[in-house]
Design an enzyme around this catalytic site. Sequence first.
Site, PDB file in Angstrom:
ATOM      1  N   GLY A 248       0.833  -1.200   0.000  1.00 20.29           N
ATOM      2  CA  GLY A 248       0.000   0.000   0.000  1.00 20.29           C
ATOM      3  C   GLY A 248       0.868   1.250   0.000  1.00 20.29           C
ATOM      4  O   GLY A 248       0.709   2.128  -0.814  1.00 20.29           O
ATOM      5  N   PRO A 658      12.606  -8.872  15.477  1.00 19.29           N
ATOM      6  CA  PRO A 658      13.741  -8.260  14.762  1.00 19.29           C
ATOM      7  C   PRO A 658      13.856  -8.715  13.313  1.00 19.29           C
ATOM      8  O   PRO A 658      14.285  -7.945  12.452  1.00 19.29           O
ATOM      9  CB  PRO A 658      14.963  -8.729  15.564  1.00 19.29           C
ATOM     10  CG  PRO A 658      14.435  -9.130  16.895  1.00 19.29           C
ATOM     11  CD  PRO A 658      13.025  -9.595  16.684  1.00 19.29           C
ATOM     12  N   LYS A 659      13.468  -9.951  13.034  1.00 20.09           N
ATOM     13  CA  LYS A 659      13.572 -10.444  11.657  1.00 20.09           C
ATOM     14  C   LYS A 659      12.641  -9.653  10.724  1.00 20.09           C
ATOM     15  O   LYS A 659      13.049  -9.215   9.652  1.00 20.09           O
ATOM     16  CB  LYS A 659      13.194 -11.927  11.649  1.00 20.09           C
ATOM     17  CG  LYS A 659      13.293 -12.633  10.320  1.00 20.09           C
ATOM     18  CD  LYS A 659      12.999 -14.110  10.531  1.00 20.09           C
ATOM     19  CE  LYS A 659      13.213 -14.927   9.282  1.00 20.09           C
ATOM     20  NZ  LYS A 659      13.195 -16.376   9.611  1.00 20.09           N
ATOM     21  N   LYS A 727       9.194   1.933  18.775  1.00 25.19           N
ATOM     22  CA  LYS A 727       8.991   3.224  18.109  1.00 25.19           C
ATOM     23  C   LYS A 727       8.636   2.946  16.641  1.00 25.19           C
ATOM     24  O   LYS A 727       8.336   1.818  16.280  1.00 25.19           O
ATOM     25  CB  LYS A 727      10.252   4.096  18.250  1.00 25.19           C
ATOM     26  CG  LYS A 727      10.575   4.417  19.717  1.00 25.19           C
ATOM     27  CD  LYS A 727      11.497   5.633  19.872  1.00 25.19           C
ATOM     28  CE  LYS A 727      12.930   5.332  19.466  1.00 25.19           C
ATOM     29  NZ  LYS A 727      13.810   6.533  19.682  1.00 25.19           N
ATOM     30  N   GLU A 731       8.190   3.266   8.201  1.00 24.57           N
ATOM     31  CA  GLU A 731       8.524   4.373   7.303  1.00 24.57           C
ATOM     32  C   GLU A 731       9.876   4.997   7.636  1.00 24.57           C
ATOM     33  O   GLU A 731      10.310   5.924   6.965  1.00 24.57           O
ATOM     34  CB  GLU A 731       7.434   5.450   7.381  1.00 24.57           C
ATOM     35  CG  GLU A 731       6.108   4.961   6.868  1.00 24.57           C
ATOM     36  CD  GLU A 731       4.973   5.900   7.237  1.00 24.57           C
ATOM     37  OE1 GLU A 731       4.638   6.741   6.416  1.00 24.57           O
ATOM     38  OE2 GLU A 731       4.419   5.785   8.345  1.00 24.57           O
TER      39      GLU A 731
END
Lengths: 764, 158
Positions: A248, A658-659, A727, A731
């Site tokens: 998207g 983490p992956k 956090k 993006e």
Amino acid sequence: MSALERRAKQGDASDGASPLGRPLSRADGPDKVQGRATYALEQPVAGVLHCVLVQSTVGAGRVVSIDRNAAEASPGVRLVLDAGNSLRLRPVSDFYGNKPEGETYTPFAEVVEHNGELVAAVVADTLEEARAAARLVTITYEDAAVIASFADARAGEGRPVEAQDKGWGDVDAALAAAPVVISQTYETPREYNTPIEPHGLVAHWEADDRLTVYEPSQWVDGMAQHFADWFGLAFENVRIVSPFIGGGFGSKGQPLPHSAVAAIAAKMLGRPVKLAVTRPQTFTAYGGRPGTRQTLTLGADRDGRILALDHEGANETAATKTFVETLGVVTSMMYAVPNLRSRHRIVPVNTVTPGAFRAPGKNPSAFGLECAMDELAEALAMDPLELRRLNEPDHDFENGKPWSSRRLLQAYDVGAQAFGWARRNRTPRSMRDGRQLIGWGMAVGTHPVYSSPAEAMVRILADGSVEVLSSAIDMGTGTYTILAQTAADALGVPAERVTVRLGDSRLPRAPVAGGSQLANLMVGAVHKTALAARDELIALGLGDPASPLRDRANTLSVEGGRVMTPRGEAVGIAELLAATGRSVIEVKRDTLPEGERSDEERRKFFTTMAGMERGANLPVSRHSFCAHFIEVRVDEDFGTVRVSRVVSALDAGRLYNPKLADSQFKGGIVMGIGMALLEEGVVDPRNGRILNANLADYRIATNADVPAIETISVGEPDYAATPLGGKAVGELAIVGVAPAIANAVYHATGKRIRRLPITLESLV
Amino acid sequence: MAHPRPVELQINGEAFALRLEPRVTLLDALREHAGLTGTKKGCDQGQCGACTVHVDGERVLACLTLAVQVEGREVTTIEGLAAADGTLDRVQRAFIEEDAFQCGYCTPGQIMSAVACIREGHAGSDDEIREFMAGNLCRCGAYPNIVAAVRRAAEEAA
């Protein structure tokens, strides 16, 4: 155990002690690698008709007439739709839930404001028939003058966006007194989201007042409200189904004009209608990032301390609709700047209304700022990394608040070390390998942390397995996986025993998957809900007369799917439920602020942006950060630029998996490589047509454009940012890549390119 | 344009008796007529690779192939890659292990290309993999993980 104790136990993201934080493989992986994940247009709806769109071939003007006859006579055609015969739509609430008074309208243009605007549609029994008939619709236009882009002088300077004004100190005086000043203009072209799954939908009226829509969606509740507004339906009577989304990047957050067309056609024909926007049509069916330009003036003392920053930005917008690409957002918070002024303008042109595209505002904002910082370092004869260290702010200068966490200095250390930055010769054109000039550049990225409330349901089933239900979505971002991990963690069951159901507006509500907020807010909601379910399970074990553990202990724990006393006596969850005659434990919770509210008030938290906290009400400033170190090789003879090495150190707080987070980091970097070197919507200045509206000519990065990428997480749990310490992830990593590459190209060649993309033409 | 006519396709070892107009592409025949939606439509003009299938073992773009062209030939799609008992192909396993996808939409095409790339002997180095997988676009940017997955599967195959 309280949530707080639990946090302490979980520690860092990758400690491996509990399911949350472990690098589990993607829960939806097996379905995706076998072609079993069902995307919108693949939903098995019986008896669908096929709809094909007709877009305008002029850039501005008026539709004088549409001759539908030939198309209507074409084999298999059921309906040819345009503004003249379409059902009409009611006005839709804005992002904050305000419902405007206004005229009804159709999704078809009568006054054309951009090339490729929707003007008609054809519905037929088969896709081939609809496609053939769509070519037979004859449209006569009265042309008007086209201002194709803001490169056209007639577009003028546009109008100011005062809401974006910001500043402090005395910029003019500080610049006048600054011994070192640079001032340059930076530009980015139109960029398109281009998810590999094109937009489209199946609209199915299951009754006169009940609509089901299968459409890829970053926000099923928001989209349900939008359709409900359009057709005057109750929110509950619209169902949006979107279990998988083929990408998207900001473009699938709300219904678009073509979405209305499918629903109108389905209503008028009494049959489900499938509408697939073709790849070329996607370039004008919705807008990507608008073209931007910004002028930055930076003043510093001779040691490199920034004294003032003056910033003027502008972006293209549509002729009558406003979109603001907020170019001042990174500019104003990244460095310790005692005097700052930022202004923004929008310039209307004949384009589709631009829209959100990965890190809107942040991404081009950082392009300007981080190129300017490199230029300032050059003017000061300083190492660009040292310049940034020197200007590292101890708090957010924009709002005076402390950072919730900001581990950018650690990112500089770790990233520079891994990259070998200390070996860099600062002089441009000083590093080479045969005929290849080598350039090393760096830049910084950031993304704010947003948050919104959400609901979640957790069900502990008779066999001891667990279901998590939410209307939140997973577009490859890992929601299915991390919510299973979250529930497993809170409930004390293995992650494999948790099934997550998402992407259906009938499920407990969730806000938009945008602004990189979804993972943090959903793990928060599911954690809270799963803890409540666990408490219910324990109460059952302690208190139910039929419980095998009754009177065996004062407290119970749940571990590995077993309910245990402190002495280690244990029964399986399934066993406990069976013994107590329970078929299910079902718990629903939310993370709404305390308070009484009506159903409608409650719904608005999920169908509008009104509940999104961007930081104004918080005592801290919440952001993720990253530092990119990039090597390019520029062929001295041909001017071709190849990115040959990337090291990025990222502070995104605690990583729930983490992956999967790493995949998003790398994905952002890959998209940033495309942005820097390849991507550009080319507009015909005569008529506003997008000349490269396809995936061969609008070039996104391919596998062969991308080198090995090393990512290093330097984040630590940040509980001042979000309840479970994460956090922004999704993006973050694209921000700063393009300037790092531009700075590397400068270092390689001595040539400063201030307009993206950097092509061989711009270097020759 | 012409009327639909019977077309028999061999897909994943199974015969599909369809009625198709001659202009129907293999991609639309799979997705709209045979109920095999694992093969994806990303551009419908041969640019993105999402529709990659195998015809007689060779990589083919289903959007640029008419269904009638593959009558009498063996078509393999993503649905036909795993063993009959459900055991995943090593490329499928490697894609999961290396997290070589995010949204998953380009993934069937990537995997079909990867299987052929390995079989053709073009997975000898990371650079060779990058070059021979460059026809399959991935907007989520999973390329580094795709290279790792193809390398892993190729090593297992060796």
